[in-house]
Design an enzyme around this catalytic site. Structure first.
Site, PDB file in Angstrom:
ATOM      1  N   CYS A 133     -16.120   6.032   5.724  1.00 27.94           N
ATOM      2  CA  CYS A 133     -15.615   7.286   6.298  1.00 27.94           C
ATOM      3  C   CYS A 133     -16.433   8.472   5.784  1.00 27.94           C
ATOM      4  O   CYS A 133     -16.280   8.861   4.623  1.00 27.94           O
ATOM      5  CB  CYS A 133     -14.136   7.431   5.932  1.00 27.94           C
ATOM      6  N   CYS A 136     -14.393  11.610   4.889  1.00 23.67           N
ATOM      7  CA  CYS A 136     -13.617  11.450   3.649  1.00 23.67           C
ATOM      8  C   CYS A 136     -14.519  11.548   2.424  1.00 23.67           C
ATOM      9  O   CYS A 136     -14.195  12.235   1.457  1.00 23.67           O
ATOM     10  CB  CYS A 136     -12.945  10.073   3.601  1.00 23.67           C
ATOM     11  N   ASP A 137     -15.627  10.812   2.436  1.00 24.43           N
ATOM     12  CA  ASP A 137     -16.399  10.628   1.202  1.00 24.43           C
ATOM     13  C   ASP A 137     -17.739  11.355   1.183  1.00 24.43           C
ATOM     14  O   ASP A 137     -18.349  11.480   0.111  1.00 24.43           O
ATOM     15  CB  ASP A 137     -16.647   9.122   0.984  1.00 24.43           C
TER      16      ASP A 137
HETATM   17  C1  LIG Z   1     -11.790   4.466   1.595  1.00 23.74           C
HETATM   18  C2  LIG Z   1     -11.075   5.457   2.504  1.00 23.74           C
HETATM   19  C3  LIG Z   1     -11.064   6.775   2.138  1.00 23.74           C
HETATM   20  C4  LIG Z   1     -10.370   7.703   2.962  1.00 23.74           C
HETATM   21  N1  LIG Z   1     -10.344   9.012   2.572  1.00 23.74           N
HETATM   22  C5  LIG Z   1      -9.656   9.913   3.299  1.00 23.74           C
HETATM   23  C6  LIG Z   1      -9.581  11.270   2.884  1.00 23.74           C
HETATM   24  O1  LIG Z   1     -10.168  11.677   1.872  1.00 23.74           O
HETATM   25  N2  LIG Z   1      -8.847  12.129   3.657  1.00 23.74           N
HETATM   26  C7  LIG Z   1      -8.208  11.728   4.807  1.00 23.74           C
HETATM   27  O2  LIG Z   1      -7.529  12.555   5.436  1.00 23.74           O
HETATM   28  N3  LIG Z   1      -8.300  10.444   5.238  1.00 23.74           N
HETATM   29  C8  LIG Z   1      -9.001   9.534   4.525  1.00 23.74           C
HETATM   30  N4  LIG Z   1      -9.104   8.239   4.963  1.00 23.74           N
HETATM   31  C9  LIG Z   1      -8.454   7.869   6.238  1.00 23.74           C
HETATM   32  C10 LIG Z   1      -6.921   7.748   6.020  1.00 23.74           C
HETATM   33  O3  LIG Z   1      -6.678   6.961   4.866  1.00 23.74           O
HETATM   34  C11 LIG Z   1      -6.230   7.144   7.244  1.00 23.74           C
HETATM   35  O4  LIG Z   1      -6.562   7.892   8.398  1.00 23.74           O
HETATM   36  C12 LIG Z   1      -4.696   7.148   7.091  1.00 23.74           C
HETATM   37  O5  LIG Z   1      -4.308   6.661   5.832  1.00 23.74           O
HETATM   38  C13 LIG Z   1      -4.052   6.320   8.203  1.00 23.74           C
HETATM   39  O6  LIG Z   1      -2.673   6.196   7.960  1.00 23.74           O
HETATM   40  P1  LIG Z   1      -1.786   5.193   8.848  1.00 23.74           P
HETATM   41  O7  LIG Z   1      -0.401   5.351   8.334  1.00 23.74           O
HETATM   42  O8  LIG Z   1      -2.043   5.407  10.282  1.00 23.74           O
HETATM   43  O9  LIG Z   1      -2.339   3.737   8.531  1.00 23.74           O
HETATM   44  P2  LIG Z   1      -2.413   2.938   7.154  1.00 23.74           P
HETATM   45  O10 LIG Z   1      -2.410   3.837   5.980  1.00 23.74           O
HETATM   46  O11 LIG Z   1      -3.568   1.991   7.302  1.00 23.74           O
HETATM   47  O12 LIG Z   1      -1.051   2.123   7.094  1.00 23.74           O
HETATM   48  C14 LIG Z   1      -0.783   1.033   7.929  1.00 23.74           C
HETATM   49  C15 LIG Z   1       0.161   0.102   7.193  1.00 23.74           C
HETATM   50  O13 LIG Z   1       0.661  -0.866   8.120  1.00 23.74           O
HETATM   51  C16 LIG Z   1       0.793  -2.094   7.449  1.00 23.74           C
HETATM   52  N5  LIG Z   1       0.818  -3.166   8.461  1.00 23.74           N
HETATM   53  C17 LIG Z   1      -0.158  -3.491   9.355  1.00 23.74           C
HETATM   54  N6  LIG Z   1       0.258  -4.518  10.128  1.00 23.74           N
HETATM   55  C18 LIG Z   1       1.519  -4.842   9.715  1.00 23.74           C
HETATM   56  C19 LIG Z   1       2.482  -5.825  10.112  1.00 23.74           C
HETATM   57  N7  LIG Z   1       2.246  -6.686  11.119  1.00 23.74           N
HETATM   58  N8  LIG Z   1       3.669  -5.898   9.449  1.00 23.74           N
HETATM   59  C20 LIG Z   1       3.934  -5.032   8.443  1.00 23.74           C
HETATM   60  N9  LIG Z   1       3.053  -4.088   8.022  1.00 23.74           N
HETATM   61  C21 LIG Z   1       1.876  -3.985   8.649  1.00 23.74           C
HETATM   62  C22 LIG Z   1      -0.420  -2.150   6.521  1.00 23.74           C
HETATM   63  O14 LIG Z   1      -0.201  -3.037   5.434  1.00 23.74           O
HETATM   64  C23 LIG Z   1      -0.534  -0.692   6.087  1.00 23.74           C
HETATM   65  O15 LIG Z   1       0.131  -0.450   4.850  1.00 23.74           O
HETATM   66  C24 LIG Z   1      -9.759   7.285   4.172  1.00 23.74           C
HETATM   67  C25 LIG Z   1      -9.806   5.933   4.531  1.00 23.74           C
HETATM   68  C26 LIG Z   1     -10.458   5.029   3.701  1.00 23.74           C
HETATM   69  C27 LIG Z   1     -10.489   3.571   4.089  1.00 23.74           C
END
Ligand SMILES: Cc1cc2nc3c(=O)[nH]c(=O)nc-3n(C[C@H](O)[C@H](O)[C@H](O)COP(=O)(O)OP(=O)(O)OC[C@H]3O[C@@H](n4cnc5c(N)ncnc54)[C@H](O)[C@@H]3O)c2cc1C
Length: 310
Positions: A133, A136-137
Site C-alpha cells: 500500500c 499507507c507506507d
Molecule cells: C500493511 C498495511 C498497512 C496499511 N496501512 C494503512 C494506513 O496507514 N492507513 C489506512 O487508512 N489504511 C491502511 N491500510 C488499509 C486498511 O488497513 C484497510 O483499508 C482497512 O483496514 C479495511 O478494513 P475492513 O474492515 O474493510 O477490512 P479488514 O480490516 O480486512 O477486516 C475484514 C475482517 O473480516 C474477517 N473475515 C473475512 N472473511 C470472513 C469470514 N468468512 N468469516 C468471518 N470473518 C471473516 C477477516 O478475518 C478480517 O478480520 C493498510 C493495509 C495494510 C495491509
C-alpha cells in the site's frame, strides 16, 4: 438457533464501526470474525493518516476499536468462520464452523487481501520494507530508493504517488509495456526520478532487519541482477474476501467486489456491505469506518423502520 437483530461478518475497521453504531442504535448486534478482532488495521506497523491520531501503531488502533465495541455491548465472536448464509427469507441464516444464527439484517465487512508474488523474502520482510500500500507506507520512505512491482493501474498510480515522496522510484514489470491507462503511462514517462525495468521479474527480496536488495531476472536478456532498494511496493492486485457473500446471491463486480449503493445496500434487502470488500474506489481505514457507519444506520432503518428506504 440464537437470534440477533444485526450480524456483521468481519471485525475490521468497517465491521467494528458498524458494530458501535448498531449497538448504540439499540440493535442486538453480533460480530463474527474468523481471526482475532481488529482486521487489517492491526497489520499496519504505523498509521499516520487516521484523523485524531497523528501516529499510532495499527495494533493499538485496532485494539481501541475493539474495546470501544465491547464498551457499547457489541458481542464479538472471534476465531469463528462464516461458512454459508441463506439470505432469501426475512430472517437471514448465518452458518459458521461452530453454530447457526438468525438475524434480521447482515453486513458483510470481510475485507480483501493483497495478492502476493510468492518469492523468497516477501513474507519475511512484510512490514519491514515490503509493502502492498503506497498511500499507507510511502511516506516512511521519503528521500529513499523504492521499487514498485507490477504494470497495471495500481502499480502506475503507486509509482506516481511515490515519485513525489521517494528520491528514486524503480519499477519492475515482467512485460514490455504497462497495462495501465495511457494518461498514467504518460505521466510516468515525464517523471525524472522514475526508471522502469521492462521484462523484469523479482526472484528474491533480501535484507537483514530491513529490506536492502532485490534480485531481478530479465526474461528477455536472460540475465540476473541485484539492485539496492529501501522498500518494495508489490502492486499485482488485490482480491476481495467475497466468496461466502457471492455464494449466497450477493452481486459483485467483475473483480469480485460487492456492489453497493451509497447507503451500502446490496442487491438483497436487509443485506449490506462495507469496507475493502466493496467496490468503493478508496480502501483505507477512514473510508471503511465511514461505510460501516452508513451500513449500520441503514440496517437500523431497515429493521426498526423509522426511515426505511425502498
Ligand atoms: C500493511 C498495511 C498497512 C496499511 N496501512 C494503512 C494506513 O496507514 N492507513 C489506512 O487508512 N489504511 C491502511 N491500510 C488499509 C486498511 O488497513 C484497510 O483499508 C482497512 O483496514 C479495511 O478494513 P475492513 O474492515 O474493510 O477490512 P479488514 O480490516 O480486512 O477486516 C475484514 C475482517 O473480516 C474477517 N473475515 C473475512 N472473511 C470472513 C469470514 N468468512 N468469516 C468471518 N470473518 C471473516 C477477516 O478475518 C478480517 O478480520 C493498510 C493495509 C495494510 C495491509
Amino acid at each position: 438457533m440464537e437470534s440477533w437483530e444485526l450480524i456483521i461478518v468481519g471485525a475490521g475497521a468497517a465491521g467494528l464501526a458498524a458494530g458501535i453504531y448498531g449497538a448504540r442504535s439499540g440493535l442486538k448486534t453480533l460480530i463474527i470474525d474468523e481471526k482475532m478482532a481488529g482486521g487489517t488495521t492491526a497489520d499496519a506497523p504505523v498509521v499516520e493518516n487516521y484523523p485524531g491520531f497523528p501516529e499510532i501503531g495499527g495494533g493499538e488502533l485496532a485494539e481501541k476499536m475493539v474495546l470501544h465495541c465491547k464498551k457499547v455491548d457489541v458481542n464479538i465472536h472471534e476465531i469463528e468462520s462464516v461458512t454459508s448464509l441463506d439470505l432469501t427469507g426475512e430472517q437471514k441464516i448465518v452458518k459458521t464452523n461452530r453454530a447457526a444464527y438468525e438475524a434480521e439484517a447482515v453486513i458483510f465487512a470481510t475485507g480483501s487481501h493483497y495478492r502476493e508474488i510468492g518469492v523468497k523474502g516477501e513474507k519475511q520482510f512484510r512490514g519491514r520494507g515490503v509493502s502492498y500500500c503506497g498511500v499507507c507506507d510511502g511516506p516512511f520512505f521519503k528521500g529513499k530508493r523504492v521499487l514498485v512491482i507490477g504494470g497495471g493501474n495500481s502499480a502506475a498510480t503507486t509509482t506516481l504517488y511515490l515519485s513525489g515522496i521517494a528520491a528514486e522510484v524503480m519499477v519492475a514489470h515482467r512485460r514490455d509495456a504497462f497495462r495501465a491507462e495511457e494518461a498514467l503511462v504518460q505521466d510516468i514517462a515525464s517523471k525524472k526520478n522514475v526508471q522502469v525495468f521492462w521484462n523484469n521479474e523479482v526472484r528474491e527480496i533480501k535484507g537483514e532487519k530491513l529490506v536492502n536488495t532485490v534480485v531481478l531476472y530479465d526474461n528477455k536478456a536472460e540475465e540476473t541482477k541485484e539492485i539496492a532498494v529501501d522498500a518494495v511496493f508489490i502492486q499485482v492486485g488485490e482480491a476481495p474476501n467475497s466468496q461466502v457473500a457471492q455464494a449466497a446471491g450477493v452481486q459483485v463486480d467483475d473483480e469480485g467486489y460487492i456492489k453497493t449503493d451509497i447507503f451500502q445496500r446490496t442487491n438483497i434487502a436487509g443485506v449490506y456491505a462495507a469496507g475493502d470488500v466493496t467496490n468503493h474506489p478508496v480502501k483505507q481505514i477512514g473510508t471503511a469506518v465511514g461505510q460501516g457507519i452508513t451500513a449500520a444506520l441503514e440496517a437500523y432503518g431497515y429493521i426498526r423502520r423509522p426511515y426505511y428506504r425502498r
